[in-house]
Design an enzyme around this catalytic site. Sequence first.
Site, short mmCIF file in Angstrom:
data_model
loop_
_atom_site.label_atom_id
_atom_site.label_comp_id
_atom_site.label_asym_id
_atom_site.label_seq_id
_atom_site.Cartn_x
_atom_site.Cartn_y
_atom_site.Cartn_z
N ASP A 7 0.37 5.12 1.89
CA ASP A 7 -0.43 5.58 3.03
C ASP A 7 -1.50 6.58 2.61
O ASP A 7 -1.23 7.51 1.83
CB ASP A 7 0.47 6.23 4.09
CG ASP A 7 1.38 5.20 4.77
OD1 ASP A 7 0.93 4.06 4.96
OD2 ASP A 7 2.53 5.55 5.10
N ARG A 16 6.04 6.34 14.49
CA ARG A 16 5.99 6.88 13.12
C ARG A 16 5.65 8.36 13.14
O ARG A 16 4.65 8.76 13.74
CB ARG A 16 4.94 6.11 12.31
CG ARG A 16 5.07 6.32 10.82
CD ARG A 16 4.05 5.50 10.06
NE ARG A 16 2.89 6.31 9.73
CZ ARG A 16 1.88 5.90 8.97
NH1 ARG A 16 1.86 4.68 8.48
NH2 ARG A 16 0.87 6.69 8.70
N HIS A 65 4.68 0.22 0.30
CA HIS A 65 5.41 -0.56 1.30
C HIS A 65 4.53 -1.67 1.86
O HIS A 65 3.30 -1.65 1.70
CB HIS A 65 5.98 0.33 2.40
CG HIS A 65 4.99 1.16 3.14
ND1 HIS A 65 4.39 2.28 2.60
CD2 HIS A 65 4.47 1.03 4.38
CE1 HIS A 65 3.56 2.81 3.47
NE2 HIS A 65 3.59 2.07 4.57
N HIS A 120 0.83 -1.21 0.00
CA HIS A 120 0.00 0.00 0.00
C HIS A 120 0.87 1.25 0.00
O HIS A 120 2.05 1.22 0.34
CB HIS A 120 -0.91 0.03 1.23
CG HIS A 120 -0.19 0.23 2.54
ND1 HIS A 120 0.60 -0.75 3.11
CD2 HIS A 120 -0.10 1.31 3.36
CE1 HIS A 120 1.12 -0.29 4.23
NE2 HIS A 120 0.73 0.96 4.41
#
Length: 285
Positions: free
Chosen positions: A103, A275, A260, A101
Site C-alpha cells: 500500500d 480497513r 497482497h 502490491h
Amino acid sequence: MEYAHIDVQPVAGALGAEIHGVDLGQPMDDETFGEIHDAYLQHQVIFFRDQHMTPDQHKDFGRRFGELNIHPQYFPLDGHPEILPVLKEPSDANNIGGVWHADVTFFPKPVMGSILYALEVPDVGGDTMFASQYLAYETLSDGMKDMLGAMTATHSDDTLSDPDSARKRNETRSTKLREDSNGGPNIASEHPVVCTHPETGRKLLYVNRPFTQRFTDMTDAESRPLLEYLYAHSQKPEFTCRFRWEKNSVAFWDNRCVQHYALNDYPGQRRSMHRVTIEGGKPSQ
Ligand code: SIN
C-alpha cells in the site's frame, strides 16, 4: 516462539497465522497485546475469526499499534475518517487491490500495516493473497542482492503519471478515488530497493508493480526488464499464503514486508470490508 495468552496456528510455510483466543472488540491487557504484536512480526500477516467490532472498537485496536492513517485519496466511512470502506457491489467490474502490491509506497512514509475487517463476503471467491518480501529477498542470488542493495527506485501513483486510467478505474468500482485529491505534492518518493525492517532487522525486497516506476538514474525502459523479473520473483507461490474470508474475519498485514492481492473472482456478488491503517515510517536500507 511461545505464546501464553493466544493460540497461534501458522497457515502456510511462507507466512501467515490464524490467532485464536482473543476478542479484538474488548479492551486488551498489555501481555495479550504484546503477544499479538510478536505474532504479527513473526508471521507478517495474522488472521482472526468471528470478531465483532464497531468502527470505534476497530480503530481502538489499530491505535494500540500506532497513529491511524487517513487515506488522502479515497472517500472514508461517514463519521470515521480513519476507516476506508473497501466495497465491491454486484454491478462493479473492478475491485480495490486486484494486483500484487504494497500500500501507498509512493508516499515518503508508506503505511505500517492495515487491519481489514469483513462485514459481508461472497459465498465463494474474494480471497486475499499475501507474499513475503523477506523470502523474495532471501532467495535472490548473492550477485543480485549486492547489485540491488546499492540501488534506489522512484515510486509514484498513477493519479499522477496516468490520471486517465485512474479516472477510468473510478467508473468501474464503488470505492472511489476523490477527484479533488491526488495525495498532494508527496505522491512520488524514492526508496531503497532492498530495505531493512525497522522492528525485525530482516532485509526485504521493496518494489511493487503498480507503484515502482523506475530505478534511480535509469529510464523507464532500462528499468522495466529487471523490475518485471523482480515482480515475477516476488509473487512466487512458495512465498505466499491465501486467506479465505468469512463474515467477521480480520486480516492484519505488515505492509513493510508483505505484498497482497485481492482476488476479483466473484462477479455479481457483494463484498464489503472496513480497513483501518496505521501510519509508518521512512523505509531505509
Ligand atoms: C487492499 O488492497 O487493501 C484490499 C484487500 C482486500 O480487499 O482483500
